[in-house]
Design a protein around this motif. Sequence first.
Motif, PDB file in Angstrom:
ATOM      1  N   ARG A   1       5.909   6.917   3.382  1.00 38.37           N
ATOM      2  CA  ARG A   1       6.639   7.873   2.880  1.00 38.37           C
ATOM      3  C   ARG A   1       6.905   7.973   1.347  1.00 38.37           C
TER       4      ARG A   1
ATOM      5  N   GLN B   1       3.458   8.187  -0.458  1.00 42.78           N
ATOM      6  CA  GLN B   1       2.999   9.690  -0.213  1.00 42.78           C
ATOM      7  C   GLN B   1       3.684  10.480  -0.960  1.00 42.78           C
ATOM      8  N   ASN B   2       4.857  10.366  -1.272  1.00 40.32           N
ATOM      9  CA  ASN B   2       5.534  11.295  -2.083  1.00 40.32           C
ATOM     10  C   ASN B   2       5.555  10.744  -3.565  1.00 40.32           C
TER      11      ASN B   2
END
Length: 242
Positions: free
Chosen positions: A224, A227-228
């Motif tokens: 995460r 991805q961010n």
Amino acid sequence: MLCLEHISWNTPEGTPVLRDVSLEIPDGKLVVITGPNGGGKTTLAKIVAGIETPLTGRILLDGEEITALDVTQRARKGLSFAFQQPVRFKGMTVRQLVELAAGERGLTEAKLCDILSRVGLCAREYVDREVNSTLSGGEIKRIEIATVLARHTRLSVFDEPEAGIDLWSFASLIDVFQKLRGTLSGSLVIISHQERILQIADEIVLVSNGGVTEKGPAPELLPRLLQNQVLCEACPNQKEAD
């Protein structure tokens, strides 16, 4: 277990750097503290080390408050720290440095070999060498890790151990930390935004804008974060300003 409770810290000019940070570091875990440059990671490490004093809050080690203890007193309690620019003990040999860390004079060759081999160094080549500018950055980093191993610490903190070393030395460091991960009795904390180091963590703590914004198992949290685009991958060796 190390517990930070409601830790805050400001610069001498009064600018807030850490705001009401609470965090638990469990025993037997490799924990990576990560986040954007300037977010407060290194300041948090210095507060744990006793180099900086929190404006508010307290620090507990296995239930005992250590907030008022200085660096030396915390070392006696079993806390070790390795920051971005290791101290070069001019004139000291690797043997003398490891013996100083272990608090034991006259370590046997077998013991020295065991400690140095765990960080990827050959005792025969290094044990009588001086710790000075003739050693590379990667060699110095590994010798520093060896001194931490010699202390049998309850908690060891490494601030961006990848800073200033080449790719081969970095790969060797990853191997060292992976091996340590399987033999931990205390806790190992690494401050880094390098994806390869994050991949070997048990837990990841994201520090951003002066606070802990996320915390969890590495397999769940790392995808995460990537991805961010939370982490800075373009400047892995840039020294943090906080």
